[in-house]
Design a protein around this motif. Structure first.
Motif, PDB file in Angstrom:
ATOM      1  N   LYS A 187     -16.882  -4.313  70.926  1.00  0.00           N
ATOM      2  CA  LYS A 187     -15.857  -4.261  71.323  1.00  0.00           C
ATOM      3  C   LYS A 187     -15.019  -3.318  70.152  1.00  0.00           C
ATOM      4  N   CYS A 188     -14.024  -2.920  70.382  1.00  0.00           N
ATOM      5  CA  CYS A 188     -13.323  -1.658  69.509  1.00  0.00           C
ATOM      6  C   CYS A 188     -12.582  -1.968  68.682  1.00  0.00           C
TER       7      CYS A 188
ATOM      8  N   TYR B 156      -8.751  -3.290  78.767  1.00  0.00           N
ATOM      9  CA  TYR B 156     -10.225  -3.929  77.705  1.00  0.00           C
ATOM     10  C   TYR B 156      -8.335  -4.459  76.395  1.00  0.00           C
ATOM     11  N   ASN B 157      -7.650  -3.875  76.845  1.00  0.00           N
ATOM     12  CA  ASN B 157      -6.639  -4.353  74.972  1.00  0.00           C
ATOM     13  C   ASN B 157      -4.951  -4.888  75.906  1.00  0.00           C
ATOM     14  N   LYS B 158      -5.324  -5.139  77.178  1.00  0.00           N
ATOM     15  CA  LYS B 158      -4.346  -5.488  77.850  1.00  0.00           C
ATOM     16  C   LYS B 158      -2.807  -5.089  77.863  1.00  0.00           C
TER      17      LYS B 158
ATOM     18  N   GLU C  56      -9.241  -0.973  66.081  1.00  0.00           N
ATOM     19  CA  GLU C  56      -7.316  -0.528  66.909  1.00  0.00           C
ATOM     20  C   GLU C  56      -7.244   0.891  67.151  1.00  0.00           C
TER      21      GLU C  56
ATOM     22  N   GLY D 189      -9.821   2.200  68.747  1.00  0.00           N
ATOM     23  CA  GLY D 189     -10.265   2.652  70.601  1.00  0.00           C
ATOM     24  C   GLY D 189     -12.293   2.876  69.757  1.00  0.00           C
TER      25      GLY D 189
END
Length: 490
Positions: free
Chosen positions: A206-207, A454-456, A209, A211
């Motif tokens: 996971k990243c 991935y962040n929609k 905020e 990226g």
């Protein structure tokens, strides 16, 4: 080739240069259309694409060349910001033409003596740039693109952890797992497929905020994989992610890899160019602690396609992992020092002499000149960022940027001051694609758009600023003004 054939070849090449000039193929003024967009079915009708039994006439060949120029995208335009590359450096172009004139392969000094020396010099200077030890304790190779450079890193990591895999294969081994961020390049997933690891064994970390890979999530992921009886072997950190241009915290990731005894590869295909700048190279701090690096000078720097470097620590490591000992090509009893034959450390046999393009650029401009071009590009990038930061209609995806990508939305006047419901956002995503369509139909500007799956997050613009052609405040202003103009009635 006889004298008449040589004369004919020279005449054709001279004519090509004349046609390129007449058709403004290298236009950097921005006054010419950068694209004359035609849908595929219509373009097929306009162009003599079909290959025929009889040879074409000289007139037909010239027409085909002119039409190729007319309907191709002019990446040398100052208004092309669509990809992670743009126009070509003129010295690099000259180097590219040289490579094609001699039509040789990089595998032996025997057939590529000058190009072999050039490639080694480019590798040595690039090792120095990254902070790796010089040859022979460091090494490298020119590859056909960043995806292959990243795949080399995976191969080297696997060979380091399990040397017998080269001869015995993966049978009987626990599942090997590689780690990359959820914003990392898809070549890691493709590499897992091609190397027989399986795409299910790519762990997407996971990243944060901005990226960037989260080190705490990497640490947790490694523990999770070990608890499942699978074997971690490779971590890919990214310096310059494809969409957001984010830089993973390499220093922290390197500390984890040392502790866990994992190979650290840095995908610096995009961001590696910042190493040339004293002002911006700190964004890759810790890269010297990695085991291998991929860097694409054909991206931000403007080297001609293709120009991708894979760099590695370890004496003779590339040869040991990849050699096949083809004695018909790599004879050991040649009359010269065969250590200059580089083909057996490559996965390819025939390999284009890509190093010559980068060598001529570097030779002509010097490290100082390349550094200045990077600083100019980043200055233009900062100018664009500051201009849109508080400008009506523009909205940044991130509050800051690290590489040469600026990501933003443009909200047309008709949508401002409304409640930002999910439907509102869906409409904005559609409008982003519509603005891009108008750009291409008009042919004056190209700025790419992308979702962040991935962040929609749906479609937003990704403005890319590169070194070639040299960007200016005027070219940044043009992009801003054009987006506003094309969106006025939406």
């Amino acid at each position: 080739m006889d004298a008449s054939a040589t004369k004919s070849t020279m005449a054709l090449l001279k004519r090509l240069l004349e046609i390129l000039e007449q058709e403004n193929a290298f236009d950097r003024t921005g006054n010419e259309p950068l694209i004359r967009f035609v849908h595929p079915e219509e373009l097929q009708k306009r162009l003599p694409i079909e290959l025929t039994e009889e040879p074409a006439s000289e007139e037909e060949i010239e027409t085909a060349i002119r039409q190729t120029i007319r309907y191709s995208v002019k990446t040398s335009s100052p208004h092309f910001h669509n990809q992670l590359y743009a126009g070509v450096d003129e010295y690099g172009l000259a180097g590219s033409w040289l490579t094609d004139v001699f039509n040789t392969s990089q595998y032996t000094y025997e057939v590529a003596p000058v190009f072999t020396l050039m490639e080694r010099q480019v590798i040595e200077k690039s090792l120095e740039l990254v902070g790796y030890p010089p040859m022979p304790d460091g090494d490298g190779i020119l590859c056909p693109g960043g995806s292959i450079s990243n795949m080399y890193g995976m191969v080297m990591a696997r060979h380091k952890m399990i040397p017998d895999v080269k001869s015995k294969g993966l049978v009987g081994l626990p599942a090997l797992v590689c780690f990359t961020s959820e914003a990392g390049h898809y070549s890691i997933t493709k590499g897992a497929h091609w190397l027989g690891l399986g795409t299910d064994n790519v762990y997407k970390v996971k990243c944060d905020e901005l990226g960037r890979m989260r080190p705490d999530q990497l640490k947790a992921g490694i523990a999770e994989v070990r608890s499942q009886g699978r074997l971690p072997f490779f971590v890919n950190a990214t310096c310059g992610t494809t969409v957001l241009g984010a830089f993973d915290p390499v220093l922290e990731i390197a500390a984890i890899c040392r502790e866990e005894n994992l190979w650290l590869h840095v995908d610096a295909c995009l961001g590696g160019t910042l190493l040339l700048s004293e002002k911006y190279r700190d964004r890759l701090r810790g890269i010297e602690l990695s085991n291998s690096v991929a860097w694409n000078p054909h991206k931000m720097l403007g080297a001609p396609f293709q120009c991708s470097l894979f760099l590695i620590k370890g004496k003779n490591a590339l040869h040991e992992a990849n050699c096949a000992g083809a004695r018909y090509l790599f004879q050991q009893d040649k009359h010269y020092d065969v250590s200059w034959d580089t083909g057996d450390k490559s996965v390819q046999c025939g390999r284009k002499v890509d190093g010559a393009k980068m060598w001529l650029m570097w030779k002509a401009r010097g490290t100082k000149g390349l550094s200045q071009s990077v600083d100019q590009a980043m200055s233009a990038c900062n100018y664009f960022f500051e201009r849109i930061k508080n400008r009506d209609g523009f909205r940044l995806v991130l509050p800051q940027y690290e590489g040469c990508n600026i990501c933003f939305w443009y909200v047309p006047p008709s949508m401002r001051g409304q409640s930002e419901t999910q439907a509102w956002w869906e409409k904005l995503y559609e409008i982003t694609a519509k603005i891009k369509e108008r750009m291409m139909i008009e042919g004056t500007l190209m700025v790419g758009y992308s979702p962040l799956s991935y962040n929609k997050i749906g479609n937003f613009f990704r403005m890319v600023v590169t070194c070639q052609p040299p960007p200016s405040e005027a070219s940044m202003d043009f992009a801003i003004d054009k987006i506003e103009q094309l969106s006025a009635d939406l």
